[in-house]
Write a protein that holds these residues in place. Structure first.
Motif, short mmCIF file in Angstrom:
data_model
loop_
_atom_site.label_atom_id
_atom_site.label_comp_id
_atom_site.label_asym_id
_atom_site.label_seq_id
_atom_site.Cartn_x
_atom_site.Cartn_y
_atom_site.Cartn_z
N LYS A 13 0.90 -0.77 0.12
CA LYS A 13 -0.16 0.32 -0.14
C LYS A 13 1.04 1.38 0.00
O LYS A 13 1.52 1.37 0.90
CB LYS A 13 -0.55 0.23 1.23
N LEU A 24 -0.29 0.39 16.79
CA LEU A 24 -0.66 -0.28 17.19
C LEU A 24 -2.20 0.35 17.94
O LEU A 24 -1.59 1.02 18.90
CB LEU A 24 -0.35 -1.68 17.76
N GLN A 47 0.63 -13.42 7.60
CA GLN A 47 0.11 -14.08 8.67
C GLN A 47 0.44 -15.85 8.21
O GLN A 47 1.13 -16.72 9.04
CB GLN A 47 -0.71 -13.98 9.92
N VAL A 102 -2.96 -15.75 22.00
CA VAL A 102 -3.60 -14.34 21.27
C VAL A 102 -4.96 -13.60 22.26
O VAL A 102 -5.56 -14.57 22.46
CB VAL A 102 -4.25 -15.37 20.37
N ASN A 136 -7.36 -9.34 19.18
CA ASN A 136 -7.18 -9.49 18.07
C ASN A 136 -8.07 -10.33 17.53
O ASN A 136 -7.59 -11.61 16.16
CB ASN A 136 -5.68 -9.96 18.34
C1 LIG Z 1 -2.06 -9.27 12.54
C2 LIG Z 1 -1.42 -9.39 11.44
C3 LIG Z 1 0.13 -10.43 11.42
C4 LIG Z 1 -2.06 -10.09 10.76
O1 LIG Z 1 -1.42 -9.34 9.59
P1 LIG Z 1 -1.64 -10.07 7.69
O2 LIG Z 1 -1.49 -11.13 7.75
O3 LIG Z 1 -1.12 -9.17 6.24
O4 LIG Z 1 -3.30 -9.61 7.65
P2 LIG Z 1 -4.12 -10.89 7.05
O5 LIG Z 1 -3.63 -10.74 5.13
O6 LIG Z 1 -4.95 -11.50 7.31
O7 LIG Z 1 -5.25 -9.36 6.42
C5 LIG Z 1 -6.30 -9.53 6.40
C6 LIG Z 1 -7.33 -8.64 6.14
O8 LIG Z 1 -7.51 -7.78 7.67
C7 LIG Z 1 -6.44 -6.37 7.54
N1 LIG Z 1 -5.55 -5.83 8.40
C8 LIG Z 1 -4.22 -7.15 9.00
N2 LIG Z 1 -4.05 -6.58 9.67
C9 LIG Z 1 -5.05 -5.55 10.09
C10 LIG Z 1 -4.67 -4.79 11.57
N3 LIG Z 1 -4.11 -4.54 12.40
N4 LIG Z 1 -5.78 -3.39 11.67
C11 LIG Z 1 -6.78 -2.94 11.21
N5 LIG Z 1 -6.88 -4.11 9.39
C12 LIG Z 1 -6.13 -5.47 9.45
C13 LIG Z 1 -5.96 -6.96 5.54
O9 LIG Z 1 -5.52 -5.42 5.43
C14 LIG Z 1 -6.88 -6.39 5.14
O10 LIG Z 1 -7.69 -6.97 4.64
P3 LIG Z 1 -8.68 -6.64 2.92
O11 LIG Z 1 -8.65 -7.95 2.50
O12 LIG Z 1 -9.17 -5.94 2.69
O13 LIG Z 1 -7.30 -6.40 2.09
C15 LIG Z 1 -1.26 -7.62 11.46
O14 LIG Z 1 -2.03 -6.70 11.50
C16 LIG Z 1 0.40 -7.66 12.52
O15 LIG Z 1 0.92 -7.22 12.39
N6 LIG Z 1 -0.88 -7.60 14.12
C17 LIG Z 1 0.15 -6.85 14.75
C18 LIG Z 1 0.73 -7.64 15.30
C19 LIG Z 1 -0.15 -8.68 16.01
O16 LIG Z 1 -1.19 -8.21 16.41
N7 LIG Z 1 0.77 -9.89 16.18
C20 LIG Z 1 -0.37 -11.27 16.17
C21 LIG Z 1 -0.25 -11.56 18.00
S1 LIG Z 1 -0.96 -12.79 17.96
#
Ligand SMILES: CC(C)(COP(=O)(O)OP(=O)(O)OC[C@H]1O[C@@H](n2cnc3c(N)ncnc32)[C@H](O)[C@@H]1OP(=O)(O)O)[C@@H](O)C(=O)NCCC(=O)NCCS
Length: 239
Positions: free
Chosen positions: A10, A45, A126, A149, A153
């Motif tokens: 993006k 976050l 992920q 988790v 989340n």
């Molecule tokens: C959780 C995390 C790893 C997921 O990332 P990812 O693998 O890129 O997520 P996905 O591809 O499954 O995303 C699915 C959808 O949710 C959205 N999304 C992913 N993470 C998001 C977030 N933190 N906030 C808002 N939207 C989010 C994506 O843009 C996607 O939307 P779209 O389908 O409209 O494009 C990432 O959000 C992150 O790094 N979060 C902070 C750390 C965290 O929480 N880790 C897990 C601890 S258990």
């Protein structure tokens, strides 16, 4: 190298661009990159409670072991990582939290942390990182994979469930943080039984009762009144 291809990034103004990537195991040389990515993630976050920060000495310890950290690299540097750790049988082993028999605790692995740079979210990284790490863990002879988790989340819960994990515990961990204990048996896929109970994700007591009775959470869905978790009894034994 474990995998290569391209990802959508993006850009400012919400346009998207295709970027080449490589997925590989990381070693100590990546310590600063990992710490920097964790910092970027934390600054983005909204609720800091959902992520337990990894300390620099924990990073160093894990990177010194083989196959514990998988990273994704692009022209922007490190943009995602998945980290596992191998708990001791008598230490903080999440297998204890889900009543795994003592003899199985040495086959437990923890998914410790997964982070994706905000510009690269939405590429299912992920799930992709977890699935590749699970194959590696299977080859290494591990059987039980646990992860914590936050119930807040929802995206991470969804991704765990999509990788075959189930909710097997709900406990206070890390001092004062409410966490689901997610579980996956690498060798035995979870088969949901016919009796399904849907419960609001905020109903902590109700979920604890279900888990105590042997139910496992296997699906999550958003409804008008918030997120609902679907629980059922597994068709066969989980462990
Ligand atoms: C959780 C995390 C790893 C997921 O990332 P990812 O693998 O890129 O997520 P996905 O591809 O499954 O995303 C699915 C959808 O949710 C959205 N999304 C992913 N993470 C998001 C977030 N933190 N906030 C808002 N939207 C989010 C994506 O843009 C996607 O939307 P779209 O389908 O409209 O494009 C990432 O959000 C992150 O790094 N979060 C902070 C750390 C965290 O929480 N880790 C897990 C601890 S258990």
């Amino acid at each position: 190298m474990l995998e290569s291809g391209n990802l959508k990034r993006k850009n400012l103004g919400s346009s998207r661009e295709e970027i080449d990537y490589e997925m590989r195991f990381l070693n100590e040389g990546y310590l600063d990159d990992i710490a920097r990515l964790q910092e970027i993630m934390v600054q983005n976050l909204q609720d800091k409670e959902i992520f337990r920060l990894t300390a620099p000495e924990e990073f160093r310890e894990l990177l010194a072991q083989k196959r514990t950290v998988i990273g994704i690299l692009t022209e922007d540097g490190l943009i995602a990582y998945n980290m596992v750790c191998f708990p001791k049988e008598d230490g903080d082993n999440f297998g204890v939290d889900i009543n795994l028999p003592q003899s199985e605790l040495k086959k437990v692995v923890h998914l410790k942390a997964v982070v994706v740079h905000p510009a690269y979210r939405g590429n299912e990284l992920q799930k992709r990182l977890a699935n590749i790490h699970l194959k590696v863990l299977q080859e290494l002879g591990y059987k039980h994979v646990c992860s914590t988790v936050s119930p807040k989340n929802a995206i991470s819960i969804q991704n765990h469930l999509a990788s075959g994990f189930v909710v097997k515990g709900l406990k206070i961990k890390y001092g004062d943080r409410l966490r689901y204990i997610m579980y996956k048996n690498i060798f035995r896929p979870f088969v949901p039984g016919p009796k399904v109970v849907a419960i609001n994700i905020t109903d902590i007591y109700g979920q604890e009762m279900l888990i105590d009775r042997g139910f496992a959470g296997f699906k999550i869905q958003v409804r008008n009144d918030g997120w609902q978790v679907m629980y059922c009894m597994p068709v066969s034994k989980l462990f």
